[in-house]
Scaffold this active site. Structure first.
Site, short mmCIF file in Angstrom:
data_model
loop_
_atom_site.label_atom_id
_atom_site.label_comp_id
_atom_site.label_asym_id
_atom_site.label_seq_id
_atom_site.Cartn_x
_atom_site.Cartn_y
_atom_site.Cartn_z
CG ASP A 226 -5.46 -11.38 6.97
OD1 ASP A 226 -6.24 -11.89 6.15
OD2 ASP A 226 -5.37 -10.15 7.15
CG ASP B 152 1.72 -1.09 3.35
OD1 ASP B 152 0.97 -0.78 4.28
OD2 ASP B 152 1.40 -1.88 2.43
CG ASP C 169 -4.48 -10.76 -1.33
OD1 ASP C 169 -3.66 -10.70 -2.26
OD2 ASP C 169 -4.84 -9.77 -0.66
CD GLU D 276 -7.92 -8.18 -1.36
OE1 GLU D 276 -6.91 -7.67 -1.90
OE2 GLU D 276 -7.93 -8.51 -0.16
CG HIS E 11 -11.23 -11.09 1.98
ND1 HIS E 11 -10.79 -10.07 1.16
CD2 HIS E 11 -10.59 -10.89 3.16
CE1 HIS E 11 -9.94 -9.30 1.81
NE2 HIS E 11 -9.79 -9.79 3.03
CG HIS F 27 -1.78 -1.01 1.53
ND1 HIS F 27 -1.40 -2.17 2.14
CD2 HIS F 27 -3.11 -1.13 1.29
CE1 HIS F 27 -2.47 -2.97 2.26
NE2 HIS F 27 -3.51 -2.36 1.75
CD GLU G 117 -7.31 -11.60 2.09
OE1 GLU G 117 -6.92 -10.63 1.42
OE2 GLU G 117 -7.31 -11.63 3.33
CG ASP H 248 -9.51 -10.82 7.06
OD1 ASP H 248 -9.21 -11.98 6.73
OD2 ASP H 248 -9.19 -9.82 6.39
C1 XUL Z 1 -7.83 -6.58 4.01
C2 XUL Z 1 -7.04 -6.95 2.84
C3 XUL Z 1 -6.12 -5.91 2.32
C4 XUL Z 1 -6.03 -5.87 0.83
C5 XUL Z 1 -5.23 -4.72 0.30
O1 XUL Z 1 -8.64 -7.59 4.51
O2 XUL Z 1 -7.10 -8.06 2.38
O3 XUL Z 1 -4.87 -6.13 2.88
O4 XUL Z 1 -5.47 -7.05 0.33
O5 XUL Z 1 -5.70 -3.51 0.73
CO CO Z 2 -6.09 -8.97 0.81
#
Ligand code: XUL
Ligand code: CO
Length: 442
Positions: free
Chosen positions: A309, A104, A296, A232, A271, A101, A268, A307
């Site tokens: 991750d 970042d 993702d 996304e 998600h 991003h 993702e 979420d």
């Molecule tokens: C948030 C997510 C973000 C996007 C990029 O859940 O997945 O990190 O991938 O903004």
């Molecule tokens: Co993502």
């Protein structure tokens, strides 16, 4: 160059019998799987935000992670140290792509102008490091969710000043991504949604979101950004309801607003599961609509409803994901971005290596199993047989759109004795297990 991971040397493929946790057991970049080497199937990318920016804070506790590249007081020095750490990490891990991003990589200044100048300086710094390596940028994106100005959304904010700021931010992020040779640009609508319909003009917000994306498409063309544009999907979090809920909802939105020819999707795993789907469902839905752009790669936790991750270690899930990717003929120019973070108790820098190695190996295992499943056509043959009644006679007429209700009624009256066959789900699950655990049928 200064070293931040001095206790780790380059990670090598040592095979499944190795006891060295800092080695790959299944990911052998040079191994040929079908028509490509593993490293070309698995275009792994490291995510700047989770890997170099996450410090372990959660709703109940403050930051707990040791990150030596943080030990600089000047924000620009700190940003450069983070980039150095990142490139050392990419090289040692043997990953050839990264994702970022705008926020970042460079600290914000007092004004948007100063923030953009900071970004320019760090972009030059990153470019210099890229020149000396074969690391590339998979995708860039704009963070339109962290700053309090985005409280009511960015492109879907009720406040026009916010809409303009979001546009300025995407414009700059796209320029930086182009400068870094990014192969894709991602839009994740983190705050594009609502908390309550009592105060929301949903129609107007969706119209504005589409206007925003059309302007982005136009600007990409204007500056010569020829990479893939990706949306996304995510159903919720941070908003109660997000407009890009899942693949199906996002496709309907893109089609409604004549945007579908410009965008593909970045799917993702976590998600998908948040939206009540499997990862494979979302990949399949995108694939059959020719919209599978990038991935993702992470995983959720079946016991947690948000979420999380996690790094992907569930080989059933990576196998079925790789199955869709292979069926898609790959996802280049997309890739597999580790949008995943280490757990709070895994707070040492070396855990970042263990985590990526675990994820890369799980993807490699999934790729190998999925390839064998496809080669032997185990599922394909079964599915083909299951729909055989549509290949001739009245079935073929239906499939080629040459029949109507009247003819079908006549047919139904002549064929009142209907016989179905079993779907054999449990048998197929057992076959999948045989392939998973390499006990080939004779
Ligand atoms: C948030 C997510 C973000 C996007 C990029 O859940 O997945 O990190 O991938 O903004
Ligand atoms: Co993502």
């Amino acid at each position: 160059m200064r070293e931040f991971f001095s206790n780790v040397s380059a990670i090598r493929y040592e095979g499944p019998r190795s006891k060295n946790s800092l080695s790959f057991k299944y990911y052998d970049p040079e191994e040929r799987i079908g028509d490509k080497k593993m490293k070309d199937h698995l275009r792994f990318a490291v995510a700047f935000w989770h890997t170099f920016g996450f410090r372990g804070a959660d709703l109940f506790g403050s930051e707990n992670m040791i990150r030596p590249w943080d030990n600089f007081t000047d924000p620009m020095e700190r940003a450069k140290a983070k980039v150095d750490a990142a490139f050392e990490f990419f090289e040692k891990l043997g990953v050839r792509y990264f994702c970022f991003h705008d926020r970042d990589i460079a600290p914000e200044g007092e004004t948007l102008g100063e923030t953009n100048r900071n970004l320019d300086e760090i972009t030059r710094y990153i470019k210099r490091l890229m020149n000396g390596s074969d690391v590339k940028c998979l995708w860039g994106t704009a963070n339109l969710f962290k700053d309090p100005i985005y409280t009511h959304g960015a492109a879907t904010s009720c406040n026009v000043d916010v809409f303009a700021r979001a546009a300025a931010q995407v414009k700059k992020a796209m320029e930086v991504t182009l400068e870094l040779g990014g192969q894709n640009f991602v839009f994740w609508g983190g705050r594009e949604g609502y908390e309550t319909l009592l105060n929301t003009d949903m129609r107007f917000e969706l119209d504005n979101y589409a206007r925003f994306l059309h302007m982005a498409v136009e600007y990409a063309r204007e500056i010569g950004f020829t990479g893939q544009l990706l949306i996304e999907p995510k159903p919720k979090e941070p908003m109660k309801h997000q407009y890009d809920f899942d693949v199906a909802t996002t496709l309907a939105f893109l089609k409604n607003y004549d945007l579908d020819r410009y965008f593909k999707l970045n799917i993702e795993a976590n998600h998908a599961t948040l939206g009540g789907h499997t990862f494979q469902h979302e990949l399949r839905y995108a694939r059959i609509n020719d919209k599978l752009g990038s991935i993702d790669i992470n995983q959720g936790d079946p016991l947690l409803g948000w979420d999380v991750d996690r790094f992907p270690t569930d080989v059933y899930s990576t196998t079925l994901a790789m199955y869709e990717v292979l069926k898609n003929g790959g996802i280049e120019p997309g890739g597999f971005n580790f949008d995943a973070k280490v757990r709070r108790p895994s707070f040492e820098p070396v855990d970042l290596f263990y985590a990526h190695i675990a994820g890369m190996d799980a993807c490699a295992m999934g790729l190998k199993i999925a390839h064998r499943l496809l080669e032997d056509k185990v599922l394909d043959n079964f599915i083909e047989e299951r729909y055989a009644s549509y290949r001739d006679g009245i079935g073929l007429k239906i499939a080629s759109g040459e029949i109507n209700f009247r003819d079908l009624e006549r047919y139904a009256m002549e064929h009142e004795h209907i016989q179905n066959s079993s779907g054999r789900q449990e048998m197929l699950e057992a076959v999948l297990n045989e392939y998973m655990f390499e006990q080939q049928r004779s």
